[in-house]
Structures are given as structure tokens and as C-alpha cells.
Write a protein that holds these residues in place. Structure first.
Motif, PDB file in Angstrom:
ATOM      1  N   ALA A  91     -13.415   4.502  17.420  1.00 19.35           N
ATOM      2  CA  ALA A  91     -12.539   3.862  16.436  1.00 19.35           C
ATOM      3  C   ALA A  91     -12.568   4.659  15.132  1.00 19.35           C
ATOM      4  O   ALA A  91     -13.606   5.191  14.744  1.00 19.35           O
ATOM      5  CB  ALA A  91     -12.988   2.430  16.188  1.00 19.35           C
ATOM      6  N   MET A  92     -11.420   4.727  14.469  1.00 22.13           N
ATOM      7  CA  MET A  92     -11.323   5.435  13.197  1.00 22.13           C
ATOM      8  C   MET A  92     -11.258   4.429  12.050  1.00 22.13           C
ATOM      9  O   MET A  92     -10.900   3.264  12.247  1.00 22.13           O
ATOM     10  CB  MET A  92     -10.091   6.340  13.178  1.00 22.13           C
ATOM     11  CG  MET A  92     -10.151   7.451  14.216  1.00 22.13           C
ATOM     12  SD  MET A  92      -8.750   8.560  14.122  1.00 22.13           S
ATOM     13  CE  MET A  92      -9.391   9.784  12.974  1.00 22.13           C
ATOM     14  N   TRP A  93     -11.592   4.885  10.862  1.00 21.72           N
ATOM     15  CA  TRP A  93     -11.603   4.071   9.662  1.00 21.72           C
ATOM     16  C   TRP A  93     -10.461   4.516   8.759  1.00 21.72           C
ATOM     17  O   TRP A  93     -10.265   5.710   8.533  1.00 21.72           O
ATOM     18  CB  TRP A  93     -12.946   4.240   8.954  1.00 21.72           C
ATOM     19  CG  TRP A  93     -13.105   3.420   7.721  1.00 21.72           C
ATOM     20  CD1 TRP A  93     -13.460   2.100   7.670  1.00 21.72           C
ATOM     21  CD2 TRP A  93     -12.923   3.842   6.379  1.00 21.72           C
ATOM     22  NE1 TRP A  93     -13.511   1.683   6.355  1.00 21.72           N
ATOM     23  CE2 TRP A  93     -13.180   2.740   5.547  1.00 21.72           C
ATOM     24  CE3 TRP A  93     -12.567   5.045   5.794  1.00 21.72           C
ATOM     25  CZ2 TRP A  93     -13.087   2.803   4.166  1.00 21.72           C
ATOM     26  CZ3 TRP A  93     -12.471   5.110   4.413  1.00 21.72           C
ATOM     27  CH2 TRP A  93     -12.737   3.996   3.616  1.00 21.72           C
ATOM     28  N   ARG A  94      -9.684   3.569   8.248  1.00 17.38           N
ATOM     29  CA  ARG A  94      -8.554   3.886   7.370  1.00 17.38           C
ATOM     30  C   ARG A  94      -9.020   3.900   5.921  1.00 17.38           C
ATOM     31  O   ARG A  94      -9.610   2.936   5.426  1.00 17.38           O
ATOM     32  CB  ARG A  94      -7.444   2.854   7.537  1.00 17.38           C
ATOM     33  CG  ARG A  94      -6.227   3.175   6.703  1.00 17.38           C
ATOM     34  CD  ARG A  94      -5.102   2.163   7.001  1.00 17.38           C
ATOM     35  NE  ARG A  94      -3.940   2.465   6.224  1.00 17.38           N
ATOM     36  CZ  ARG A  94      -3.603   1.829   5.096  1.00 17.38           C
ATOM     37  NH1 ARG A  94      -4.337   0.835   4.654  1.00 17.38           N
ATOM     38  NH2 ARG A  94      -2.526   2.180   4.441  1.00 17.38           N
ATOM     39  N   TRP A  95      -8.743   5.020   5.241  1.00 15.99           N
ATOM     40  CA  TRP A  95      -9.088   5.145   3.833  1.00 15.99           C
ATOM     41  C   TRP A  95      -8.169   4.267   2.998  1.00 15.99           C
ATOM     42  O   TRP A  95      -6.971   4.221   3.252  1.00 15.99           O
ATOM     43  CB  TRP A  95      -8.934   6.599   3.373  1.00 15.99           C
ATOM     44  CG  TRP A  95      -9.992   7.503   3.893  1.00 15.99           C
ATOM     45  CD1 TRP A  95     -10.045   8.079   5.123  1.00 15.99           C
ATOM     46  CD2 TRP A  95     -11.156   7.923   3.208  1.00 15.99           C
ATOM     47  NE1 TRP A  95     -11.166   8.844   5.247  1.00 15.99           N
ATOM     48  CE2 TRP A  95     -11.872   8.769   4.077  1.00 15.99           C
ATOM     49  CE3 TRP A  95     -11.669   7.675   1.938  1.00 15.99           C
ATOM     50  CZ2 TRP A  95     -13.070   9.360   3.717  1.00 15.99           C
ATOM     51  CZ3 TRP A  95     -12.858   8.286   1.590  1.00 15.99           C
ATOM     52  CH2 TRP A  95     -13.550   9.109   2.472  1.00 15.99           C
ATOM     53  N   PRO A  96      -8.719   3.580   1.988  1.00 12.16           N
ATOM     54  CA  PRO A  96      -7.849   2.810   1.095  1.00 12.16           C
ATOM     55  C   PRO A  96      -7.069   3.790   0.210  1.00 12.16           C
ATOM     56  O   PRO A  96      -7.657   4.603  -0.497  1.00 12.16           O
ATOM     57  CB  PRO A  96      -8.820   1.966   0.271  1.00 12.16           C
ATOM     58  CG  PRO A  96     -10.134   2.653   0.382  1.00 12.16           C
ATOM     59  CD  PRO A  96     -10.123   3.451   1.653  1.00 12.16           C
ATOM     60  N   VAL A  97      -5.744   3.759   0.313  1.00  7.36           N
ATOM     61  CA  VAL A  97      -4.894   4.681  -0.445  1.00  7.36           C
ATOM     62  C   VAL A  97      -3.894   3.863  -1.245  1.00  7.36           C
ATOM     63  O   VAL A  97      -3.267   2.947  -0.711  1.00  7.36           O
ATOM     64  CB  VAL A  97      -4.149   5.644   0.512  1.00  7.36           C
ATOM     65  CG1 VAL A  97      -3.224   6.566  -0.248  1.00  7.36           C
ATOM     66  CG2 VAL A  97      -5.136   6.439   1.341  1.00  7.36           C
ATOM     67  N   ALA A  98      -3.740   4.214  -2.506  1.00  8.97           N
ATOM     68  CA  ALA A  98      -2.758   3.517  -3.342  1.00  8.97           C
ATOM     69  C   ALA A  98      -1.347   3.828  -2.843  1.00  8.97           C
ATOM     70  O   ALA A  98      -1.051   4.974  -2.507  1.00  8.97           O
ATOM     71  CB  ALA A  98      -2.909   3.970  -4.798  1.00  8.97           C
ATOM     72  N   GLU A 157      -1.240   7.464   5.197  1.00 13.76           N
ATOM     73  CA  GLU A 157      -2.505   6.862   5.596  1.00 13.76           C
ATOM     74  C   GLU A 157      -3.429   7.984   6.040  1.00 13.76           C
ATOM     75  O   GLU A 157      -3.000   8.913   6.710  1.00 13.76           O
ATOM     76  CB  GLU A 157      -2.308   5.906   6.766  1.00 13.76           C
ATOM     77  CG  GLU A 157      -1.484   4.691   6.450  1.00 13.76           C
ATOM     78  CD  GLU A 157      -1.274   3.811   7.672  1.00 13.76           C
ATOM     79  OE1 GLU A 157      -1.811   4.118   8.763  1.00 13.76           O
ATOM     80  OE2 GLU A 157      -0.562   2.816   7.540  1.00 13.76           O
ATOM     81  N   ILE A 158      -4.687   7.871   5.675  1.00 12.19           N
ATOM     82  CA  ILE A 158      -5.688   8.838   6.122  1.00 12.19           C
ATOM     83  C   ILE A 158      -6.725   8.077   6.921  1.00 12.19           C
ATOM     84  O   ILE A 158      -7.307   7.098   6.442  1.00 12.19           O
ATOM     85  CB  ILE A 158      -6.348   9.569   4.937  1.00 12.19           C
ATOM     86  CG1 ILE A 158      -5.280  10.279   4.099  1.00 12.19           C
ATOM     87  CG2 ILE A 158      -7.399  10.557   5.450  1.00 12.19           C
ATOM     88  CD1 ILE A 158      -5.808  10.846   2.795  1.00 12.19           C
TER      89      ILE A 158
END
Length: 132
Positions: A9-16, A23-24
Motif C-alpha cells: 500500500a502507498m501513502w498519499r502526501w498531503p498537498v495543498a 497527488e504524490i
């Protein structure tokens, strides 16, 4: 999102949010990244990089200067040190240097071993360009 390299599973970076919202996603297991959206790609997957070209040297006021640490993810070194204001430098961290942190070196080797040989080629990870 599932990692295309190792299946974890990957983790989504919080991006403004921006006009070119991107999305990263980062894999916590093999440290691959996937970028979704943005101006130029719908899906961008950077290729495998060998361990001596993957990590920047970590810099922070609280890190000892006599030991070179690798900047990992989530503002920590690969060996887990977290200091206020830590950032990657403009210099590569080399595990071959005499002053390289031994624990960072071990973790870099472990992460490198998690990349299957089939996923290490230049074209192994597929990026999908936006159709105009």
C-alpha cells in the motif's frame, strides 16, 4: 493505491490544492513514488535509482557534522533521526563514504533489495502522458 514495484500500500502526501493539482504517493516499503495529475502527466513513475544516486544528504542543526546521514521520507533520516528543520541538501548521500551512517547504509541496502530486478530497468515503470 497499490505500489507498482512491490505491491504494498502507498501513502498519499498531503498537498495543498492548486490549479495543477498533483497527488504524490509514496511506498513506505520500497520508497518508490507515483505522481498523479499535474500539468504534464496523468501518471508519472520515476525509475529505479541505485542507492548511491537515490538519497540526498540530510542537513539539520541537531545532526552531528562528523556523520553523514541519508535524508529519507517524512523529514527523517533513513536511520530514523528526526530534527526540527531537517531537509535534504544539494549533495548526494553516498553509502561508500567513510563517514556514512552505518544504520542509514543498512536501511539503504534493505530498501534497495526490495526492488525486484525486473523493475530496475529504465523503462520498467510506466508513465502515462496526458493526451491533448
Amino acid at each position: 493505491m497499490e505500489c507498482d514495484v512491490c505491491g504494498q500500500a502507498m501513502w498519499r502526501w498531503p498537498v495543498a490544492p492548486t490549479a495543477w493539482a498533483e497527488e504524490i504517493w509514496s511506498c513506505l516499503w520500497c520508497h518508490s513514488a507515483t505522481h498523479v495529475g499535474g500539468e504534464w502527466f496523468e501518471v508519472s513513475r520515476p525509475p529505479y535509482l541505485p542507492r548511491d544516486m537515490r538519497w540526498e544528504r540530510a542537513v539539520a542543526d541537531g545532526l552531528p557534522v562528523e556523520v553523514s546521514h541519508a535524508f529519507g521520507v517524512f523529514d527523517k533520516t533513513l536511520c530514523g533521526i528526526q530534527e526540527a528543520g531537517m531537509s535534504p541538501s544539494d549533495d548526494w548521500w553516498s553509502p561508500e563514504r567513510e563517514n556514512a551512517c552505518a544504520a542509514c547504509r543498512v536501511e539503504a541496502d534493505v530498501i534497495d533489495d526490495r526492488w525486484p530486478q525486473a523493475m530496475r530497468g529504465e523503462d520498467a515503470r510506466v508513465s502515462v502522458a496526458r493526451s491533448l
